[in-house]
Design an enzyme around this catalytic site. Structure first.
Site, PDB file in Angstrom:
ATOM      1  N   LYS A  11       0.845  -1.211   0.000  1.00  0.00           N
ATOM      2  CA  LYS A  11       0.000   0.000   0.000  1.00  0.00           C
ATOM      3  C   LYS A  11       0.881   1.263   0.000  1.00  0.00           C
ATOM      4  O   LYS A  11       1.962   1.251  -0.580  1.00  0.00           O
ATOM      5  CB  LYS A  11      -0.971  -0.023   1.179  1.00  0.00           C
ATOM      6  CG  LYS A  11      -1.744  -1.339   1.251  1.00  0.00           C
ATOM      7  CD  LYS A  11      -2.932  -1.283   2.152  1.00  0.00           C
ATOM      8  CE  LYS A  11      -3.566  -2.655   2.237  1.00  0.00           C
ATOM      9  NZ  LYS A  11      -4.851  -2.660   2.880  1.00  0.00           N
ATOM     10  N   HIS A  95      -8.831  -3.022  -6.327  1.00  0.00           N
ATOM     11  CA  HIS A  95      -8.713  -3.118  -4.866  1.00  0.00           C
ATOM     12  C   HIS A  95      -9.812  -2.281  -4.224  1.00  0.00           C
ATOM     13  O   HIS A  95     -10.133  -1.180  -4.697  1.00  0.00           O
ATOM     14  CB  HIS A  95      -7.331  -2.638  -4.403  1.00  0.00           C
ATOM     15  CG  HIS A  95      -7.063  -2.982  -2.969  1.00  0.00           C
ATOM     16  ND1 HIS A  95      -7.595  -2.261  -1.926  1.00  0.00           N
ATOM     17  CD2 HIS A  95      -6.358  -3.988  -2.408  1.00  0.00           C
ATOM     18  CE1 HIS A  95      -7.214  -2.802  -0.777  1.00  0.00           C
ATOM     19  NE2 HIS A  95      -6.465  -3.855  -1.047  1.00  0.00           N
ATOM     20  N   GLY A 173      -7.598  -5.160   6.770  1.00  0.00           N
ATOM     21  CA  GLY A 173      -6.995  -4.265   7.757  1.00  0.00           C
ATOM     22  C   GLY A 173      -7.766  -4.176   9.062  1.00  0.00           C
ATOM     23  O   GLY A 173      -7.512  -3.288   9.873  1.00  0.00           O
TER      24      GLY A 173
HETATM   25  C1  PEP Z   1      -5.297  -5.825   1.284  1.00  0.00           C
HETATM   26  O1  PEP Z   1      -5.427  -4.618   1.433  1.00  0.00           O
HETATM   27  O2  PEP Z   1      -5.210  -6.300   0.139  1.00  0.00           O
HETATM   28  C2  PEP Z   1      -5.288  -6.670   2.476  1.00  0.00           C
HETATM   29  C3  PEP Z   1      -5.610  -7.922   2.343  1.00  0.00           C
HETATM   30  O3  PEP Z   1      -4.946  -6.053   3.664  1.00  0.00           O
HETATM   31  P1  PEP Z   1      -4.796  -6.783   5.103  1.00  0.00           P
HETATM   32  O4  PEP Z   1      -4.003  -8.047   4.903  1.00  0.00           O
HETATM   33  O5  PEP Z   1      -4.071  -5.776   5.930  1.00  0.00           O
HETATM   34  O6  PEP Z   1      -6.176  -7.072   5.581  1.00  0.00           O
END
Ligand code: PEP
Length: 252
Positions: A11, A95, A173
């Site tokens: 990210k 995404h 997240g």
């Molecule tokens: C993502 O943003 O693609 C994701 C899966 O984030 P996290 O693993 O932090 O949930």
């Protein structure tokens, strides 16, 4: 048999120093057995990361690209063709953060998907439902709709060179993870939807699960028959944790 794939989505995280320490910590994954590993830094960090990992088995991806390939007057964008020159192999598209915060709809997602393939790279199409949509029992409608929008635009044959990531928005997240059974149910439905259009493409299609994957839950998730690996956000910023997740995906 489908190969396992784990992608780390960094990210908008990382400084020059932090990224270089993270990359150094990942070198132990070079040659990891039975799993392909991709790291996905910000666009400014991508060339340096690609160079640092060039002699390893680890691959590099991008988090987005322009909806058209090649070169043109499109201020602020980077095209798939330009990314490919830096050894980029995969690009995320659709995404949920970009859908929700930057207004990327199915039409834009389909254009980007096509542009990524035109640049010779593999799109990782992210699909997933919000908590409200799950509670309203609309998960399959939403995920199926996001997938069908791209199939209708580019044709199912394009999915022979694509990856789909099921990422329930409520699990991203948040520390909440879909149970292996919940994730498997949606992965199987995604594969069935593709199978309706082309059985061969469906069989070979790598389906990743994303949403608070960590070392502690990875093996259980990756043990499900239609989960071929993971798209990992937060946990991919910790080299040790990410390495353990990648090893859990190794099947060889
Ligand atoms: C993502 O943003 O693609 C994701 C899966 O984030 P996290 O693993 O932090 O949930």
């Amino acid at each position: 048999m489908r190969r396992s794939l784990v992608a780390g989505n960094w990210k908008m995280h990382g400084s020059l120093q932090g990224v270089s320490a993270l990359v150094a910590g990942l070198k132990g994954l070079d040659g990891a057995v039975g799993v392909d590993v991709v790291v996905i830094p910000t666009l400014v960090h991508l060339p340096g990361v690609a160079e640092a990992l060039a002699a390893t088995s680890l691959m590099v991806g991008a988090q987005t690209c322009a909806p058209v390939a090649g070169e043109k007057a499109l201020t602020g964008e980077v095209s798939s063709t330009q990314l490919a020159e830096f050894g980029c192999r995969y690009v995320l598209v659709g995404h949920s953060e970009r859908r929700a915060l930057l207004g990327e709809d199915d039409a834009v997602v389909a254009k980007k998907f096509a542009a990524i393939q035109e640049g010779g790279m593999i799109p990782v199409l992210c699909v997933g439902e919000t908590r409200e949509e799950r509670e309203a029992e609309r998960t399959l409608d939403v995920v199926g709709g996001q997938l069908k929008a791209v199939i209708d635009a580019v044709g199912v044959a394009a999915f022979a060179k694509a990856v789909v990531a099921y990422e329930p928005v409520w699990a991203i997240g948040t520390g909440l993870t879909a149970t292996p059974e919940q994730a498997q149910e949606i992965h199987a439905a995604i594969r069935a939807l593709v199978r309706e259009a082309d059985a061969g493409v469906a069989e070979g299609l790598q389906l990743l699960y994303g949403g608070s994957v960590k070392a502690a839950n990875a093996a259980e998730l990756f043990g499900m028959p239609d989960i071929d690996g993971g798209l990992v956000g937060g946990a991919s910023l910790n080299a040790e944790e990410f390495s353990a997740i990648c090893r859990a995906a190794g099947r060889g």
